[in-house]
Design an enzyme around this catalytic site. Structure first.
Site, mmCIF file in Angstrom:
data_model
loop_
_atom_site.group_PDB
_atom_site.id
_atom_site.type_symbol
_atom_site.label_atom_id
_atom_site.label_comp_id
_atom_site.label_asym_id
_atom_site.label_seq_id
_atom_site.Cartn_x
_atom_site.Cartn_y
_atom_site.Cartn_z
ATOM 1 N N SER A 82 40.772 -31.090 -38.866
ATOM 2 C CA SER A 82 41.095 -32.476 -38.544
ATOM 3 C C SER A 82 41.026 -33.384 -39.758
ATOM 4 O O SER A 82 41.480 -34.508 -39.691
ATOM 5 C CB SER A 82 40.205 -33.021 -37.429
ATOM 6 O OG SER A 82 39.000 -32.364 -37.325
ATOM 7 N N HIS A 106 47.004 -28.848 -34.809
ATOM 8 C CA HIS A 106 45.859 -29.723 -34.578
ATOM 9 C C HIS A 106 45.763 -30.119 -33.106
ATOM 10 O O HIS A 106 46.498 -30.999 -32.640
ATOM 11 C CB HIS A 106 45.974 -30.978 -35.483
ATOM 12 C CG HIS A 106 44.789 -31.871 -35.381
ATOM 13 N ND1 HIS A 106 44.873 -33.228 -35.434
ATOM 14 C CD2 HIS A 106 43.467 -31.594 -35.203
ATOM 15 C CE1 HIS A 106 43.662 -33.756 -35.306
ATOM 16 N NE2 HIS A 106 42.800 -32.780 -35.162
ATOM 17 N N GLU A 154 49.395 -31.903 -32.920
ATOM 18 C CA GLU A 154 50.124 -32.172 -34.159
ATOM 19 C C GLU A 154 50.416 -30.823 -34.821
ATOM 20 O O GLU A 154 49.485 -30.060 -35.094
ATOM 21 C CB GLU A 154 49.280 -33.031 -35.099
ATOM 22 C CG GLU A 154 49.162 -34.481 -34.665
ATOM 23 C CD GLU A 154 48.265 -35.288 -35.607
ATOM 24 O OE1 GLU A 154 48.752 -36.263 -36.174
ATOM 25 O OE2 GLU A 154 47.086 -34.929 -35.754
ATOM 26 N N ASN A 176 44.561 -38.968 -36.766
ATOM 27 C CA ASN A 176 43.228 -39.257 -37.295
ATOM 28 C C ASN A 176 43.269 -40.271 -38.430
ATOM 29 O O ASN A 176 42.316 -41.006 -38.658
ATOM 30 C CB ASN A 176 42.542 -37.972 -37.758
ATOM 31 C CG ASN A 176 41.959 -37.217 -36.583
ATOM 32 O OD1 ASN A 176 41.958 -37.720 -35.464
ATOM 33 N ND2 ASN A 176 41.484 -36.011 -36.817
HETATM 34 P P1 NAD Z 1 32.056 -26.036 -34.285
HETATM 35 O O1 NAD Z 1 31.041 -26.278 -35.326
HETATM 36 O O2 NAD Z 1 31.710 -26.297 -32.868
HETATM 37 O O3 NAD Z 1 32.550 -24.521 -34.365
HETATM 38 C C1 NAD Z 1 32.857 -23.876 -35.553
HETATM 39 C C2 NAD Z 1 32.592 -22.410 -35.348
HETATM 40 O O4 NAD Z 1 33.087 -21.705 -36.471
HETATM 41 C C3 NAD Z 1 31.102 -22.062 -35.259
HETATM 42 O O5 NAD Z 1 30.884 -21.357 -34.058
HETATM 43 C C4 NAD Z 1 30.851 -21.184 -36.457
HETATM 44 O O6 NAD Z 1 29.918 -20.174 -36.209
HETATM 45 C C5 NAD Z 1 32.232 -20.610 -36.658
HETATM 46 N N1 NAD Z 1 32.443 -20.025 -37.981
HETATM 47 C C6 NAD Z 1 31.982 -20.419 -39.172
HETATM 48 N N2 NAD Z 1 32.429 -19.571 -40.124
HETATM 49 C C7 NAD Z 1 33.188 -18.641 -39.518
HETATM 50 C C8 NAD Z 1 33.937 -17.511 -39.955
HETATM 51 N N3 NAD Z 1 33.941 -17.159 -41.225
HETATM 52 N N4 NAD Z 1 34.624 -16.801 -39.035
HETATM 53 C C9 NAD Z 1 34.609 -17.147 -37.743
HETATM 54 N N5 NAD Z 1 33.914 -18.190 -37.281
HETATM 55 C C10 NAD Z 1 33.219 -18.920 -38.144
HETATM 56 O O7 NAD Z 1 33.329 -26.876 -34.737
HETATM 57 P P2 NAD Z 1 34.502 -27.433 -33.833
HETATM 58 O O8 NAD Z 1 34.182 -28.796 -33.370
HETATM 59 O O9 NAD Z 1 34.892 -26.380 -32.845
HETATM 60 O O10 NAD Z 1 35.667 -27.605 -34.910
HETATM 61 C C11 NAD Z 1 36.386 -26.498 -35.367
HETATM 62 C C12 NAD Z 1 37.610 -27.008 -36.077
HETATM 63 O O11 NAD Z 1 38.386 -27.805 -35.190
HETATM 64 C C13 NAD Z 1 37.294 -27.910 -37.259
HETATM 65 O O12 NAD Z 1 38.244 -27.678 -38.256
HETATM 66 C C14 NAD Z 1 37.430 -29.311 -36.699
HETATM 67 O O13 NAD Z 1 37.759 -30.267 -37.671
HETATM 68 C C15 NAD Z 1 38.580 -29.101 -35.758
HETATM 69 N N6 NAD Z 1 38.671 -30.080 -34.668
HETATM 70 C C16 NAD Z 1 37.533 -30.512 -34.046
HETATM 71 C C17 NAD Z 1 37.650 -31.451 -33.015
HETATM 72 C C18 NAD Z 1 36.426 -31.944 -32.288
HETATM 73 O O14 NAD Z 1 36.527 -32.883 -31.490
HETATM 74 N N7 NAD Z 1 35.279 -31.342 -32.521
HETATM 75 C C19 NAD Z 1 38.909 -31.912 -32.634
HETATM 76 C C20 NAD Z 1 40.043 -31.449 -33.281
HETATM 77 C C21 NAD Z 1 39.904 -30.512 -34.312
#
Ligand code: NAD
Length: 728
Positions: A453, A474, A486, A524
């Protein structure tokens, strides 16, 4: 169907939008197949043909009954032709629409009164006017096809069900259930429909891939409908009486209270922003004393035409058509991948994997530990179980969905997937490492779609061996509810990678809006200005409640059923993620100020981050954190009017949107309107961010307002060069 049924052409000749066949026992099979569209719609052309068919049925002694079926795959009828309606709204000329409505009322009344039974065999989406057409039939049989669903979504377009829906539905399923469907536009699935009496029968039927009348006659659905029509020929259909409780709640004595309660619910949900649900209740209540035709013509029709002429409806229909345009325009691939990979099983990865399996994909879900995977699987199971409870799916469907997800800690298990969605922690080095791992294991043509994001695709793919297969996908949180995705294209992204990503988003039922790469992409980037300003105002000592109240009074997130200001939205996103996004977007320049010094007070050591709100009240700990910050960074608490507060929240968003257009993140202002409405809950009734801005002030006036905010509050409000000349 027995083989003795022969097909003879209807004496009136061929129709453009219907195929007809008269079966040996006098049942007329009518296949709706709107020419030139992928879905069936009701407009002057298709309704006049249907009227000819209905008249022919009336006059022909040889015809004993009718089965209405769709020849479109996955669509029974999408309802009224919205392009025609939007055209009337643009021209402010509604005579043609009024004529169409009168025709529909008379025609549906003729069907209902006909001594010959009409049976609707419903497979696929049966929406709006399509459901009203089915309601005018004597009986309805539904198939359990995954795309079969029923809804009267007119209120979402700022109108009410205007082909008799407000009159027939309460008589069929009772007043409370009808008001619920009509005022919310909610979707009803086949099992729910059967239970509530919206359909009389339900069958599991396998649709034929060749959609001709000859072929579909073999389907169980059509056979069941024909059999039912035959039964009704010998024992004429009588409206099934309502259950005692439904009858009681629909009766003259209690009706007023039920309608009053429904009005109360509507105002609680959408305040007074949307008149359509309230007018729909008026139409239901006013019509119950009259015959269906009288109620349709004298109560429902005038209310419908008033709503249709309102700017709110024009905005909502415009946004709906923008969504259709988004779906139509994107390049897609004919061959669908069936097995996908998801990297990261956190908040987003688990939701994405759940959505994929729900749509029939096999998913390999990879995270770094079994515990994280177990939690993710538990979360997906919980969400899917809710669908079993609501009778949307069967327990066996739940089992199949869960079986389609294969959790793993090994990257090699993902190597066979032609497309992998990356949703790992928002850390650049982690994302780059995951991409490198993917490249070493994946097929040479596999696509890497990141859900980042705040980083650019260029940042993530900087060391990629094959950057051409990197694309952004996204999703927004919560994934199941947010319709926008997106799809991010960098200069190095290949056409095939983009088309694969768009195809996937479309198959998930999302709107794939293609945006160019850049910090925060489109949504964003604009959102960050709104959230950052809200945080700055908190730091100035303006109350949390007041900031959120001003945003909610403007209608923010009202369409989700949960109006929300920027600080409540920050609580939902989660402060660490939001801080990260705001800090990353500082690359845009000094206009995004993240106030880390304030927000750091919200992150107590070894404890969960503080939220602005707690149990519906301002969080006392958050207020302490703000007070600490204000002691460390004293500033005068100047009085501020609601109007200035409002400008500080929304005008920077307009400025940022103009910059996005200038930077060609997207090309058209309607894309900004669409994205903000479906991505962050900018109120749809205002037509979108830029439509609202243009209709409220001239570019020159907004420039002046921004300049005076810049003088008073800082250079972050300076409008972008060329802003005052408009063009955005
Ligand atoms: P999160 O922290 O809940 O989850 C991330 C996960 O990735 C964790 O479970 C972690 O263990 C895992 N991880 C780390 N390294 C890894 C690897 N090498 N292989 C596999 N898994 C691995 O984060 P999230 O909120 O789910 O966000 C994930 C992505 O989505 C980010 O890029 C974030 O910017 C994007 N995003 C988040 C939101 C939101 O509202 N949280 C919305 C849109 C996009």
């Amino acid at each position: 169907m027995s083989s003795d049924h022969t097909i003879s052409p209807l004496c009136h000749g061929e129709f453009k939008h219907f195929k007809t066949a008269i079966l040996n026992d006098g049942i007329l099979l009518a296949g709706f197949d709107y020419f030139g569209k992928s879905v069936n719609v009701l407009n002057v052309e298709s309704l006049s043909e249907w009227r000819e068919i209905v008249q022919f049925v009336e006059q022909s002694a040889a015809i004993k009954g009718v089965v209405l079926v769709s020849l479109k795959e996955g669509n029974f009828c999408a309802g009224a032709d919205l392009e025609q309606m939007h055209d009337a709204q643009r021209r402010c000329s509604f005579q043609e629409m009024e004529q169409l409505v009168i025709t529909a009322h008379k025609l549906f009344d003729a069907m209902e009164r006909s001594p010959k039974p009409f049976v609707a065999a419903v497979e696929g989406a049966c929406l709006g006017g399509g459901l009203e057409l089915a309601l005018a039939c004597h009986e309805r049989i539904a198939s359990t096809h995954p795309r079969t669903c029923f809804a009267l979504p007119e209120v979402k377009l700022g109108i009410l069900p205007g082909f008799g829906g407000t009159q027939r539905l309460p008589r069929l399923i009772g007043l409370p259930a009808a008001l619920d469907m009509i005022t919310t536009g909610k979707t009803i699935f086949p099992r729910q429909a059967l239970r509530m009496g919206l359909v009389e029968g339900m069958v599991s039927s396998i649709p034929s891939s060749v959609r001709t009348l000859e072929k579909i006659q073999k389907e169980i659905l059509v056979q069941a409908a024909i059999a039912q029509a035959r039964v009704l020929c010998s024992a004429p259909a009588r409206r099934r009486p309502l259950r005692a409780s439904q009858r009681f709640l629909s009766g003259p004595g209690i009706r007023t209270f039920v309608c009053r309660y429904a009005r109360h619910q509507v105002i609680k949900r959408v305040r007074h922003f949307y008149p359509a649900p309230l007018r729909a209740i008026d139409a239901v209540e006013g019509g119950m004393r009259l015959s269906i035709l009288e109620g349709s013509l004298t109560v429902e029709k005038p209310l419908l035409l008033d709503l249709m002429a309102s700017p709110i409806s024009a905005h909502l229909v415009g946004l709906f058509l923008a969504g259709e345009e988004v779906k139509r325009k994107v390049a897609t691939v004919p061959e669908a991948a069936t097995r996908l990979g998801v990297l990261g099983a956190g908040l987003m990865g688990a939701q994405i994997a759940g959505q994929l399996s729900e749509k029939g994909y096999a998913v390999v879900l990879r995270d770094v530990s079994s515990n994280i995977l177990a939690t993710a699987i538990g979360r997906i199971h919980k969400t899917q179980t809710a669908q079993v409870r609501k009778r949307i799916i069967l327990p066996s469907d739940l089992r199949y969905r869960m079986m389609r997800i294969a959790p793993t800690i090994h990257i090699r298990d993902v190597s066979a997937a032609p497309l992998v969605i990356e949703a790992v922690s928002e850390k650049l080095d982690v994302k780059r490492a995951v991409l490198a791992e993917f490249e070493s294991e994946a097929r040479p043509d596999a696509i890497f779609a990141t859900n980042t994001s705040s980083y650019t695709l260029a940042d993530i793919a900087v060391k990629a061996v094959h950057p051409e297969r990197c694309v952004g996908l996204h999703f927004f949180n919560p994934v199941a509810r947010m319709q926008l995705v997106e799809v991010v294209r960098a200069p190095f992204t290949s056409d095939i990678a983009l088309a694969q990503a768009c195809s996937l988003a479309k198959r998930l039922g999302k709107f794939p809006l293609v945006v160019h790469d850049g910090p925060g992409f489109l949504v964003n980037r604009i959102l960050s200005r709104y959230l950052a300003e809200a945080v700055i105002m908190v730091g100035e000592g303006i109350s949390i409640r007041r900031i959120d109240t001003v945003a909610k009074s403007f209608g923010m997130a009202v369409d989700s059923g949960h109006p929300m200001g920027p600080l409540e939205l920050l609580d939902l996103i989660g402060l660490p993620v939001a801080m990260h996004v705001l800090t990353s977007l500082a690359v845009l320049g000094p206009r995004v100020e993240s106030r880390d010094a304030l927000l750091r007070n919200f992150l107590p050591e070894k404890k969960p981050p503080l939220t602005f709100w707690k149990s519906g009240k301002e969080n006392a700990q958050a207020l302490d954190a703000v007070a600490n910050y204000r002691r460390a960074y004293p500033s005068e608490a100047n009085p501020i009017s609601d109007n200035i507060l409002h400008q500080r929240l929304f005008l920077p968003m307009v400025d940022e949107a103009a910059r996005c257009l200038h930077d060609k993140i997207v090309e058209h202002s309607w894309q900004v309107d669409f994205a903000l409405t479906y991505g962050i809950g900018f109120p749809a009734f205002r037509g979108g961010l830029l439509t609202w801005a243009r209709q409220t002030m001239t570019p020159g006036q907004i420039t002046q307002e921004l300049e005076s905010l810049a003088v008073k509050y800082g250079k972050r409000f300076d409008p972008c060069p060329g802003f005052s000349s408009g063009g955005w």
